[in-house]
Design an enzyme around this catalytic site. Structure first.
Site, mmCIF file in Angstrom:
data_model
loop_
_atom_site.group_PDB
_atom_site.id
_atom_site.type_symbol
_atom_site.label_atom_id
_atom_site.label_comp_id
_atom_site.label_asym_id
_atom_site.label_seq_id
_atom_site.Cartn_x
_atom_site.Cartn_y
_atom_site.Cartn_z
ATOM 1 N NE ARG A 46 27.055 -21.093 27.581
ATOM 2 C CZ ARG A 46 28.035 -20.265 27.172
ATOM 3 N NH1 ARG A 46 28.771 -19.610 28.049
ATOM 4 N NH2 ARG A 46 28.266 -20.092 25.892
ATOM 5 C CE1 TYR A 98 19.430 -36.562 47.720
ATOM 6 C CE2 TYR A 98 21.225 -36.000 46.248
ATOM 7 C CZ TYR A 98 19.915 -36.378 46.447
ATOM 8 O OH TYR A 98 19.094 -36.561 45.364
ATOM 9 C CG ASP A 170 23.078 -29.870 50.948
ATOM 10 O OD1 ASP A 170 22.019 -29.225 51.109
ATOM 11 O OD2 ASP A 170 23.170 -30.805 50.128
ATOM 12 C CE LYS A 195 15.467 -32.841 46.985
ATOM 13 N NZ LYS A 195 16.818 -33.125 47.445
HETATM 14 C C1 LIG Z 1 18.030 -33.464 46.727
HETATM 15 C C2 LIG Z 1 19.260 -33.084 47.411
HETATM 16 C C3 LIG Z 1 20.417 -32.743 46.695
HETATM 17 C C4 LIG Z 1 20.491 -32.811 45.177
HETATM 18 O O1 LIG Z 1 19.638 -31.874 44.606
HETATM 19 P P1 LIG Z 1 18.953 -32.111 43.152
HETATM 20 O O2 LIG Z 1 18.164 -30.868 42.975
HETATM 21 O O3 LIG Z 1 18.105 -33.342 43.285
HETATM 22 O O4 LIG Z 1 20.048 -32.276 42.180
HETATM 23 C C5 LIG Z 1 21.524 -32.340 47.408
HETATM 24 N N1 LIG Z 1 21.521 -32.288 48.750
HETATM 25 C C6 LIG Z 1 20.431 -32.644 49.480
HETATM 26 C C7 LIG Z 1 20.481 -32.559 50.955
HETATM 27 C C8 LIG Z 1 19.274 -33.046 48.835
HETATM 28 O O5 LIG Z 1 18.221 -33.403 49.553
#
Ligand SMILES: *Cc1c(COP(=O)(O)O)cnc(C)c1O
Length: 395
Positions: A46, A98, A170, A195
């Site tokens: 962890r 998001y 992000d 992604k």
């Molecule tokens: C998918 C996504 C998230 C969240 O990520 P997870 O891995 O699904 O928890 C946050 N920001 C954006 C722009 C995303 O496409």
């Protein structure tokens, strides 16, 4: 070293006498110590794990930061960033956000006394007017998802600096291969590693990258203290996926451009959302801060019925809520990812029911265009003349 070289040239396993080329999976929870008094580099997974360390080092380099921290999902990474706030503090977020982030901000953080405001980040004047004395975090995505609106990172970073707030970007949509917000003045970059970074739809992961040492220490405290760090096997998978990030993005982006061109000529398409197809101002801002338009393209048709039929007629584009994978996917954001925006949260942005979002994969672009073309034909056949009528009004 250029990014595509660096993605495959790094120390896969520091200090390993056998010099493995692929990073070993240290699938262990705990590490034996020299003595009861002296602790080695690792003691408990962890707190730190060698597989995760290699991944975090690689991500810090790719994203031009000093340290990166990997979490079990994008949402866990974003949650860690919000732990920098205290009750009474406020977040100012862009409103084409998001859905899951919006849900976290509006439904979960509010219980801890943290406020949130949403405003159009692409309109700097409106955005600035929403900054209050308690704003501690400015949170944006660019290009936004799913409307692909462009936010000018540099002036927003300046705004954050002058108002004593941190700027978090992000960067999931662009990946570090196409955009590096820390170089443009952001304090924190987050990613859904699920992604583009992973790219193969086989891992959920999240990343926080920072430059400042104080922020790094604070994020590490959360990673270790709350325990949502990425496990060794998932760290290995993400590291493996990232090796092909450059060639995947190059290929996916080239195909996305061809698809955007195809869509712009198609009679059933009323509007395209893609950074290089945007108005001149946005497209100029985007080119000044990113090295390409990416592989996500959204478009609108004249009716929700046409959009649904197009989506459901596609064969190669699978209906999934995610994006950034080697396989192409399609979705209707208003019904899918955006459905997690809580009722009652009023955003000035309107994601139309007719909006279709494509994530372009690495398949042959001719096949993808043929699939789209056939789906439009099928939608046209099934849609009554009545619902096609608004098409006549299209300018
Ligand atoms: C998918 C996504 C998230 C969240 O990520 P997870 O891995 O699904 O928890 C946050 N920001 C954006 C722009 C995303 O496409």
């Amino acid at each position: 070293m250029k990014a595509s070289t660096r993605l495959v040239h790094f120390d896969a396993c520091p200090n390993d006498p056998y010099r493995p080329v692929a990073t070993p999976i240290y699938q262990t929870a705990t590490f034996e110590q020299e003595s009861a008094m002296e602790f080695g580099r690792y003691d408990y997974s962890r707190s730190g794990n060698p597989t995760r360390t290699v991944l975090e080092t690689q991500l810090a380099v790719m994203e031009k930061g000093t340290r990166a921290f990997c979490f079990a999902s994008g949402m866990a990474a974003i949650t860690a960033v919000t732990r920098l706030l205290r009750p009474g503090d406020e977040i100012l977020a862009c409103d084409d956000l998001y859905g899951g982030t919006c849900r976290l901000f509006s439904r979960i953080l509010s219980h801890g006394g943290i406020g949130v405001r949403y405003a159009d980040g692409s309109n700097l004047k409106t955005f600035r007017s929403e900054i209050g004395p308690r704003t501690r975090l400015i949170y944006i995505e660019t290009p936004t998802n799913p409307l692909l609106r462009v936010i000018d990172i540099r002036p927003v970073a300046d705004l954050a600096l002058r108002s004593g707030a941190l700027l978090c970007v992000d960067n999931s949509m662009m990946s570090p291969y196409l955009q590096n917000p820390l170089d443009l003045g952001a304090d924190i970059v987050v990613h859904s590693g699920t992604k583009f970074l992973c790219g193969h739809s086989d891992v959920t992961a999240g990343i926080v990258v920072v430059r400042d040492r104080g922020i790094a220490d604070a994020i590490y405290l959360v990673q270790n203290g709350e325990g949502a760090a990425l496990g060794p096997f998932d760290s290995y998978l993400l590291l493996r996926g990232m090796k092909t990030l450059a060639i995947r993005i190059e290929r996916q982006q080239t195909s996305a451009q061809r698809i955007a061109a195809f869509l712009s000529e198609h009679p059933l398409v009323t509007r395209i959302h893609y950074p290089v197809c945007a108005d001149q101002r946005s497209s100029k801002i985007h080119s000044s801060q990113a090295r390409g338009a990416g592989a996500v393209v959204s478009f609108e048709t004249a009716s929700a019925d046409i959009s649904r039929r197009v989506v459901e007629s596609m064969r190669l584009f699978g209906i999934t809520v995610s994006f950034g994978s080697v396989t192409s996917s399609v979705g209707i954001p208003a019904r899918m990812s955006h459905a997690s925006i809580p009722h009652g949260v009023r955003l000035s942005v309107n994601v139309p029911e007719t909006l279709v979002r494509l994530s372009v994969g690495i398949e042959d672009a001719d096949d993808l265009i043929a699939d789209l073309s056939a789906a439009f034909d099928s939608a046209a056949r099934h849609t009554s003349c009545a619902s096609l009528a608004p098409m006549a009004a299209r300018s």
